[in-house]
Design a protein around this motif. Structure first.
Motif: not given
Length: 161
Positions: A88-101
């Motif tokens: 969650p960010l602010a004002d209902g916004r979101e960010a997706a984080v994808h992780v790999k080596r």
């Protein structure tokens, strides 16, 4: 009856050997801790949260009108390697984080940060325990604070000297 049990055992053994079924005792996939910090900046006052002093100085180099900085939401999640989580960010916004080596630097992680508020996705190589800040270019609805993100990944084994 005995033939069925042996057939089931043989099938399970073949599937396990082929890698289609995890063998007993296989470890769970590796996970890392990802922390997303929302930083809210504005021009209403000159109050800067103590933890944001260094970041505020860097941001002011490009945005001298931003004088006040405060911490927004801080979220930490366990993310599997080659997996994603939303933050969650602010004002209902979101960010997706994808992780790999990272292939070229296995001691680092490659992160891809996606959000409708960002233009496209941001992909970068991250050192463990270091925050990478981003300007989302967005402002909050109520106070018109500029939204910055700082993303960190942790999962490295401490180096022994």
């Amino acid at each position: 009856m005995r033939l069925r049990i042996l057939s089931a055992f043989a099938l399970a053994l073949l599937l396990s050997a082929a890698g289609l079924v995890p063998a007993c005792g296989d470890p769970e996939p590796a996970r890392v801790e990802v922390t997303v910090v929302v930083v809210l900046a504005h021009d209403r006052d000159e109050k800067v949260a103590p933890k944001l002093d260094c970041l505020a100085k860097e941001i002011r180099k490009n945005n001298p009108k931003l004088t006040g900085f405060r911490l927004g939401q801080v979220t930490c999640k366990s993310v599997p390697l080659d997996g994603s989580e939303t933050f969650p960010l602010a004002d209902g916004r979101e960010a997706a984080v994808h992780v790999k080596r990272c292939g070229e630097r296995p001691e680092r992680f490659c992160l891809e940060v996606k959000s409708p508020s960002l233009v496209g996705a941001i992909t970068y190589s991250a050192a463990c325990g270091k925050y990478m800040p981003f300007d989302t270019g967005c402002v909050t609805k109520k106070d018109k604070d500029r939204i910055f993100l700082a993303v960190m990944v942790e999962a490295c084994k401490k180096k022994t000297k």
